[in-house]
Enzyme design. Structure first.
Site, PDB file in Angstrom:
ATOM      1  N   GLU A   3       9.493  15.369  15.770  1.00  0.00           N
ATOM      2  CA  GLU A   3       9.908  15.257  14.375  1.00  0.00           C
ATOM      3  C   GLU A   3       9.121  16.278  13.544  1.00  0.00           C
ATOM      4  OE1 GLU A   3       8.932  11.544  12.239  1.00  0.00           O
ATOM      5  OE2 GLU A   3      10.982  11.628  11.488  1.00  0.00           O
ATOM      6  N   LYS A  36       0.841  -1.200   0.000  1.00  0.00           N
ATOM      7  CA  LYS A  36       0.000   0.000   0.000  1.00  0.00           C
ATOM      8  C   LYS A  36       0.877   1.252   0.000  1.00  0.00           C
ATOM      9  CE  LYS A  36      -1.845   2.883   2.771  1.00  0.00           C
ATOM     10  NZ  LYS A  36      -1.811   4.134   1.974  1.00  0.00           N
ATOM     11  N   GLU A  69       9.811   0.830  10.745  1.00  0.00           N
ATOM     12  CA  GLU A  69      10.863   1.833  10.540  1.00  0.00           C
ATOM     13  C   GLU A  69      10.176   3.175  10.711  1.00  0.00           C
ATOM     14  OE1 GLU A  69      12.786   4.533   9.338  1.00  0.00           O
ATOM     15  OE2 GLU A  69      12.926   3.745   7.302  1.00  0.00           O
ATOM     16  N   CYS A  93      13.472  10.482   7.364  1.00  0.00           N
ATOM     17  CA  CYS A  93      13.310   9.992   8.739  1.00  0.00           C
ATOM     18  C   CYS A  93      14.599  10.123   9.542  1.00  0.00           C
ATOM     19  CB  CYS A  93      12.819   8.555   8.734  1.00  0.00           C
ATOM     20  SG  CYS A  93      13.748   7.523   7.609  1.00  0.00           S
TER      21      CYS A  93
HETATM   22  P1  NAP Z   1       1.828   8.033   8.251  1.00  0.00           P
HETATM   23  O1  NAP Z   1       0.417   8.396   8.524  1.00  0.00           O
HETATM   24  O2  NAP Z   1       2.583   7.277   9.265  1.00  0.00           O
HETATM   25  O3  NAP Z   1       1.836   7.263   6.847  1.00  0.00           O
HETATM   26  C1  NAP Z   1       2.690   6.212   6.460  1.00  0.00           C
HETATM   27  C2  NAP Z   1       1.893   5.133   5.748  1.00  0.00           C
HETATM   28  O4  NAP Z   1       1.015   4.482   6.664  1.00  0.00           O
HETATM   29  C3  NAP Z   1       0.998   5.652   4.632  1.00  0.00           C
HETATM   30  O5  NAP Z   1       0.932   4.702   3.598  1.00  0.00           O
HETATM   31  C4  NAP Z   1      -0.323   5.781   5.343  1.00  0.00           C
HETATM   32  O6  NAP Z   1      -1.435   5.856   4.512  1.00  0.00           O
HETATM   33  C5  NAP Z   1      -0.329   4.546   6.200  1.00  0.00           C
HETATM   34  N1  NAP Z   1      -1.242   4.594   7.350  1.00  0.00           N
HETATM   35  C6  NAP Z   1      -1.709   5.685   8.018  1.00  0.00           C
HETATM   36  N2  NAP Z   1      -2.527   5.304   9.023  1.00  0.00           N
HETATM   37  C7  NAP Z   1      -2.590   3.965   9.002  1.00  0.00           C
HETATM   38  C8  NAP Z   1      -3.287   2.982   9.771  1.00  0.00           C
HETATM   39  N3  NAP Z   1      -4.059   3.329  10.792  1.00  0.00           N
HETATM   40  N4  NAP Z   1      -3.126   1.687   9.473  1.00  0.00           N
HETATM   41  C9  NAP Z   1      -2.311   1.319   8.450  1.00  0.00           C
HETATM   42  N5  NAP Z   1      -1.663   2.188   7.671  1.00  0.00           N
HETATM   43  C10 NAP Z   1      -1.781   3.497   7.942  1.00  0.00           C
HETATM   44  O7  NAP Z   1       2.650   9.320   7.913  1.00  0.00           O
HETATM   45  P2  NAP Z   1       2.041  10.679   7.321  1.00  0.00           P
HETATM   46  O8  NAP Z   1       0.710  11.002   7.912  1.00  0.00           O
HETATM   47  O9  NAP Z   1       2.075  10.585   5.877  1.00  0.00           O
HETATM   48  O10 NAP Z   1       3.129  11.713   7.860  1.00  0.00           O
HETATM   49  C11 NAP Z   1       3.040  12.200   9.196  1.00  0.00           C
HETATM   50  C12 NAP Z   1       4.392  12.245   9.832  1.00  0.00           C
HETATM   51  O11 NAP Z   1       4.984  10.951   9.844  1.00  0.00           O
HETATM   52  C13 NAP Z   1       5.424  13.087   9.121  1.00  0.00           C
HETATM   53  O12 NAP Z   1       5.291  14.436   9.387  1.00  0.00           O
HETATM   54  C14 NAP Z   1       6.689  12.508   9.648  1.00  0.00           C
HETATM   55  O13 NAP Z   1       6.976  13.051  10.904  1.00  0.00           O
HETATM   56  C15 NAP Z   1       6.376  11.043   9.784  1.00  0.00           C
HETATM   57  N6  NAP Z   1       6.866  10.265   8.623  1.00  0.00           N
HETATM   58  C16 NAP Z   1       7.938   9.461   8.795  1.00  0.00           C
HETATM   59  C17 NAP Z   1       8.433   8.747   7.723  1.00  0.00           C
HETATM   60  C18 NAP Z   1       9.625   7.854   7.834  1.00  0.00           C
HETATM   61  O14 NAP Z   1      10.258   7.580   6.826  1.00  0.00           O
HETATM   62  N7  NAP Z   1       9.936   7.341   9.002  1.00  0.00           N
HETATM   63  C19 NAP Z   1       7.826   8.844   6.477  1.00  0.00           C
HETATM   64  C20 NAP Z   1       6.699   9.646   6.334  1.00  0.00           C
HETATM   65  C21 NAP Z   1       6.245  10.347   7.429  1.00  0.00           C
HETATM   66  P3  NAP Z   1      -1.932   7.323   4.067  1.00  0.00           P
HETATM   67  O15 NAP Z   1      -0.987   7.756   3.044  1.00  0.00           O
HETATM   68  O16 NAP Z   1      -3.285   7.167   3.541  1.00  0.00           O
HETATM   69  O17 NAP Z   1      -1.906   8.194   5.299  1.00  0.00           O
END
Ligand code: NAP
Ligand code: MG
Length: 497
Positions: free
Chosen positions: A401, A191, A266, A300
Site C-alpha cells: 500500500e 483518539k 478497518e 484505504c
Molecule cells: P497508523 O500508524 O496505522 O495510524 C492510525 C491510527 O492508529 C493513528 O491514530 C495512530 O496514532 C494510531 N496508532 C499508531 N500506533 C498505534 C499503537 N501501537 N497502538 C494504538 N494506536 C496506534 O497509520 P499511519 O502511520 O498514520 O500511516 C501509515 C500507513 O498506514 C499509511 O501509509 C497507509 O498505508 C496506512 N493507512 C491506512 C489507513 C486506512 O484508512 N486504512 C489510514 C491511514 C493510514 P498516531 O497518529 O500517533 O500514529
C-alpha cells in the site's frame, strides 16, 4: 497560500489558541504531563496549531469517565427518542458549521477545500443522521423455546469503546466511529491521528452543545505509541475500533487478546480496478482517475492496481496519463485544485520512496513520478499524480500500500486472468469492475475477494451501505445496519412461566 478562501474568525481563533485542549469528562483540559505537540499545515510545512499530547495518564482519566457514565446508565437508559434528538442535533450542528469545519480540515489535512466542504463534512453529518434513525428501530427478539419458558433477547451496548482513527478523513472517520457507538448506547474514548486532531476536537465542542452528557465522549489527541497503546491495553475498555495500517491493526489485535476485548479493524488495501475492453472508455478513464487520485491517493480503498484488458491497454494508458498530468495541483483552498499535498513529511518520504522503488524495479513512469516543487509548492508535501506502466505483480509497487497518488497499470488477457490477478494480494478491501456486459459484471463481482465491489463506478459511499475488508484488510463492517453488530451485544433472557 490560503488566499482563495478567507478563513472564518472562529477558525483563526481555534488554531491560534496557545494549546488546543483535550475533552475528558465534559471538561477541556491540558495533558496531565503538560506536554503538547504541533500539527503542521501540509500545504506549507508551517506549524498550524499546538495540541495537548495525551498519554497513558490522560487515557486512564478518560476511560474512567467513560466507564462511570456507562455504568451509571445516564446515556444507555436515556429515552430512545431523546438520544435520537441529540444525534440529529449533532448532524445539524455539523451542517451549520460546515464552512468552519471544512476550513479546519483542509488546513490540517491538506485536502482540497471543495472536497472537505462537499464530501467529508456533509458525509459526517449524514452518518450521525443515519444512526439517529436506528436508535428507535433496533429490536430484540422473542424465541420459539420450550413453552414452559419465555426466552427473549436484549440488544445491549458493548460498553466503553476505544476508537482510534487515521488522518485521511479525520472528521468523517470520527463520525463513522461515534455515530453507531452513540446510537447503540456506548460511551467512547476517541483518539484522533496525531497529524489531524483539529476537527475531532471541534466536533467535541459541538457534541457538548448538542447535549451529549459529560463523559459519554472523551477525545484524547496524542501519539499512537503512547495514547493509542494505553487505550488498547486499558482493562476498563470493552471494545477497540481501529482504522489505519494493517501493521498497527495486527499489533492491536495481539494486544487486545489479554483482556478479550471486542475488536473491529478497518485496515489497508491494494484494490484492483479492472477495465474490460467492452467498457465505456471515457467513464472508465474518469473512474480510474477518481479511484486512485481522490484525496491524493490517501484512501484505504484506492484502486491502485489498475488492470486493463491487453488489447486496449496502451490507448487507455495514454488517455489516463493525459488526464492525470493535467490535474491541477496546488493550494488546497484554490477551487481549481484537484490534488492537494500529502498529509505529512513522513508520508511524502514514504511515497517518494515507492516512486524510487518502482523505477528501480523497472516499471515505466508515463506521467508524474516525482515530488512537485513547482512555484509556491516548494515547502508543501506535494507529489505529482503518477502512472506506472510495465508493472509486474511481484514488484513492491504492485504489492504494498503506497497511500499516495500513484497507480500501477497491469495488462490482463481475459476474465479469468483478471480475477486471478485481481485476487493475488493479501488485502481485500475493495475492487472496481468496468464493463457493459451485465453477466460478466455479476460473475466478476462475485469472484473478487473484497468487501466492496464497485461496478462502473468507484469510491461511492452511503451511510446505509456496509464497508469493510476481506483478508488482511480487516474484519467487521462499518456503516449500514451492520455497524450495529459492532456496537451491541446480545443478551438471552429466560423466564419460567
Ligand atoms: P497508523 O500508524 O496505522 O495510524 C492510525 C491510527 O492508529 C493513528 O491514530 C495512530 O496514532 C494510531 N496508532 C499508531 N500506533 C498505534 C499503537 N501501537 N497502538 C494504538 N494506536 C496506534 O497509520 P499511519 O502511520 O498514520 O500511516 C501509515 C500507513 O498506514 C499509511 O501509509 C497507509 O498505508 C496506512 N493507512 C491506512 C489507513 C486506512 O484508512 N486504512 C489510514 C491511514 C493510514 P498516531 O497518529 O500517533 O500514529
Ligand atoms: Mg503513525
Amino acid at each position: 497560500m490560503g488566499a482563495a478562501v478567507k478563513l472564518d474568525a472562529s477558525v483563526e481563533s481555534f488554531v491560534h489558541a496557545p494549546v488546543r485542549k483535550m475533552l475528558i469528562d465534559g471538561r477541556w483540559v491540558e495533558a496531565a504531563s503538560g506536554k503538547t505537540f504541533e500539527t503542521p499545515n501540509p500545504a506549507t510545512g508551517e506549524v498550524l496549531a499546538r495540541v495537548a499530547a495525551g498519554d497513558a495518564e490522560d487515557i486512564d482519566r478518560a476511560v474512567k469517565a467513560a466507564r462511570r457514565v456507562f455504568d451509571d446508565g445516564a446515556w444507555v437508559r436515556m429515552r430512545p427518542t431523546e438520544r435520537e434528538r441529540i444525534l440529529l442535533r449533532i448532524a445539524e450542528l455539523i451542517e451549520a458549521h460546515g464552512d468552519e469545519l471544512a476550513q479546519l480540515e483542509t488546513l490540517d489535512n491538506g485536502k482540497p477545500f471543495t472536497e472537505s466542504r462537499y464530501v467529508d463534512i456533509p458525509s459526517a453529518a449524514a452518518t450521525f443522521r443515519y444512526y439517529a434513525g436506528w436508535i428507535t428501530k433496533t429490536y430484540g427478539e422473542t424465541n420459539p423455546s420450550d413453552p414452559d419458558y419465555f426466552n427473549f433477547t436484549l440488544r445491549e451496548p458493548v460498553g466503553v469503546c476505544g476508537q482510534i482513527i487515521p488522518w485521511n478523513f479525520p472528521l468523517l472517520m470520527a463520525a463513522w466511529k461515534l455515530g453507531p457507538a452513540l446510537a447503540c448506547g456506548n460511551t467512547s474514548v476517541l483518539k484522533p491521528a496525531e497529524q489531524t486532531p483539529l476537527t475531532a476536537l471541534r466536533l467535541g465542542e459541538l457534541l457538548i452543545e448538542a447535549g451529549v452528557p459529560a463523559g459519554v465522549v472523551n477525545i484524547v489527541p496524542g501519539f499512537g505509541e503512547t495514547a493509542g497503546a494505553a487505550l488498547v491495553r486499558h482493562p476498563m475498555v470493552d471494545k477497540i475500533a481501529f482504522t489505519g495500517s494493517t501493521e498497527v491493526g495486527k499489533e492491536i489485535h495481539r494486544a487486545t487478546a489479554d483482556t478479550v476485548k471486542r475488536v473491529s479493524l478497518e485496515l489497508g488495501g491494494k484494490s484492483p480496478n479492472i477495465v474490460f475492453s467492452d467498457a465505456d472508455p471515457e467513464a472508465a478513464v474518469q473512474g480510474a482517475l477518481l479511484g486512485v487520485f481522490f484525496n491524493a491517493g490517501q484512501v484505504c480503498c484506492a484502486g491502485t492496481r489498475l488492470f486493463v484488458e491487453q488489447k486496449m491497454h496502451d490507448q487507455f494508458a495514454e488517455q489516463l496519463a493525459k488526464f492525470a498530468g493535467g490535474m491541477q495541483q496546488g493550494d488546497p483552498f484554490d477551487p481549481s485544485t484537484r490534488i492537494g499535498p500529502l498529509v505529512s513529511k513522513e508520508q511524502l518520504d514514504r511515497v517518494t520512496g515507492y516512486l524510487a522503488a518502482g523505477k528501480k524495479e523497472g516499471a515505466k513512469v508515463i506521467t508524474g513520478g516525482e515530488r512537485n516543487t513547482g512555484k509556491g509548492l516548494e515547502k508543501g508535501y506535494f507529489v505529482k499524480p503518477t502512472v506506472f506502466t510495465g508493472v509486474r505483480t511481484d514488484m513492491k509497487i504492485a504489492r504494498e500500500e503506497i497511500f499516495g497518488p500513484v497507480v500501477s497499470m497491469i495488462p490482463f488477457k481475459d476474465e479469468n486472468d483478471a480475477v486471478l490477478q485481481g485476487n493475488n494480494t493479501t488485502y481485500g478491501l475493495a475492487a472496481g469492475v468496468w464493463t457493459r456486459d451485465v453477466s460478466k459484471a455479476h460473475r466478476v463481482a462475485r469472484a473478487l475477494r473484497a468487501g466492496t465491489v464497485w461496478v462502473n463506478c468507484y469510491n461511492v459511499f452511503d451511510p446505509a451501505a456496509p464497508f469493510g475488508g476481506y483478508k488482511e484488510s480487516g474484519y467487521g463492517r462499518e456503516l449500514g445496519r451492520y455497524a450495529l453488530d459492532l456496537y451491541t451485544q446480545v443478551k438471552s433472557v429466560w423466564m419460567r412461566i
